[in-house]
Design an enzyme around this catalytic site. Structure first.
Site, PDB file in Angstrom:
ATOM      1  N   ARG A  78     -78.463 -57.534 -10.690  1.00 17.97           N
ATOM      2  CA  ARG A  78     -77.056 -57.533 -10.255  1.00 17.97           C
ATOM      3  C   ARG A  78     -76.160 -57.747 -11.472  1.00 17.97           C
ATOM      4  O   ARG A  78     -76.326 -58.729 -12.210  1.00 17.97           O
ATOM      5  CB  ARG A  78     -76.836 -58.634  -9.224  1.00 17.97           C
ATOM      6  N   LYS A 113     -68.796 -49.772   2.801  1.00 15.07           N
ATOM      7  CA  LYS A 113     -69.620 -49.760   4.009  1.00 15.07           C
ATOM      8  C   LYS A 113     -68.811 -50.252   5.208  1.00 15.07           C
ATOM      9  O   LYS A 113     -67.796 -50.929   5.046  1.00 15.07           O
ATOM     10  CB  LYS A 113     -70.851 -50.648   3.811  1.00 15.07           C
ATOM     11  N   GLU A 140     -83.482 -51.568  -8.354  1.00 13.81           N
ATOM     12  CA  GLU A 140     -82.114 -51.336  -7.876  1.00 13.81           C
ATOM     13  C   GLU A 140     -81.149 -52.153  -8.740  1.00 13.81           C
ATOM     14  O   GLU A 140     -81.371 -53.337  -8.966  1.00 13.81           O
ATOM     15  CB  GLU A 140     -81.976 -51.769  -6.415  1.00 13.81           C
TER      16      GLU A 140
END
Ligand code: 0O2
Length: 267
Positions: A78, A113, A140
């Site tokens: 992150r 989203k 990710e």
């Protein structure tokens, strides 16, 4: 699956997270050392827990033998930025690297989203060296601003607390908070120039002061003590004026004095 087998499966992912953290932290350091603003503010990483992997596999109907292929965030990085523009700079930075190959992208910044979640997601292919040879894994990378991260962290805890039954009232509040975060990010972007100027001059000043102190420390070894004490007093005087140009000039003068002593010692 046995715990030992899980450990073996997760080991390369842990290695990938460790390596990627070193690399991204190095980018932050390189920018700061060069007295430049870093588009990356901070970076964290984690390997998904076994229970979280199993939960996701169950939710998506993934077979155990397909876990590594189908769950792309076993290794997760992150990256937190100060401003929205920085997010796209970081994406370009990663795009230009040869050790991370982007194979998937989700832009939840321009297309937030349903929940209000905003972040930029990249799935990258990354190679790690293990005892059994090179292993290619997927990781990710989530890139978001400090404000987006604040929202996502709070919302994630509430999701965990209420499972799938979040009360409508709280859901609405989270939507409102998400809107407020968009406004906050926009406002911060509009004063970006001012903030960056302040941070840049802070970094430049820190680098100059560090150079001056190293020079003074070295002079103690070769120069007359009284002379060094005078130099030190002059440094404190200039430091208190908070004038960056004077500090820069003082650093240059000190470099010349140090070079003089170095030349003398070589004779
Ligand atoms: P954890 O616990 O953070 O690891 P989907 O099928 O859409 O549900 P998918 O295909 O895995 O999910 O991809 P997506 O949507 O890009 O989500 C991947 C990760 O993004 C999630 O991982 C979360 O970390 C984060 N995320 C996505 N949507 C939201 C959201 O609405 N709120 C918050 N707080 N985070 C979100 P995991 O495995 O779901 O969870």
């Amino acid at each position: 699956m046995e715990i030992q087998l899980w450990r073996e499966i997760l080991e390369p992912y842990a290695l990938a997270v460790d390596e990627m953290l070193v690399k991204f932290n190095h980018i932050i350091e390189a920018y700061r050392k060069a007295g430049m603003y870093s588009p990356i503010e901070q970076v964290t990483g984690r390997v998904k827990t076994i229970s979280s992997i199993l939960e996701k596999a169950q939710k998506k109907g993934i077979k155990l033998e397909d876990l590594e292929k189908s769950i792309e965030d076993i290794a997760g990085i992150r990256i937190i930025c100060q401003f929205v523009d920085d997010i796209f700079k970081v994406v370009d930075l990663i795009r230009n690297r040869t050790d991370m190959h982007i194979i998937g992208e989700k832009d939840y910044i321009r297309n937030k989203k349903e929940s209000g979640y905003r972040s930029y997601h990249l799935i990258v292919r990354y190679n790690v060296e293990t005892l059994h040879g090179t292993k290619e894994i997927h990781a990710e990378i989530q890139i978001r601003t400090l404000a987006m991260n604040f929202w996502a962290t709070v919302e994630h805890s509430l999701q965990y607390k209420y499972k799938r039954n979040m009360p409508e009232k709280i859901r609405t509040r989270l939507h409102n908070a998400a809107e407020a975060i968009v406004v906050l990010d926009d406002e911060m972007s509009s004063v970006r120039g001012e903030i960056m100027d302040a941070q840049n001059s802070f970094n430049i000043k820190a680098n100059i002061v560090s150079d001056i102190l190293t020079n003074i420390q070295n002079l103690y070894k070769v120069a007359n003590k009284n002379e060094v004490v005078k130099i030190q007093e002059e440094f404190f005087r200039i430091y208190e004026t908070e004038d960056l140009n004077k500090l820069e000039q003082f650093n240059k003068d000190l470099d010349a004095i140090s070079q003089g002593y170095r030349a003398q010692s070589l004779r």
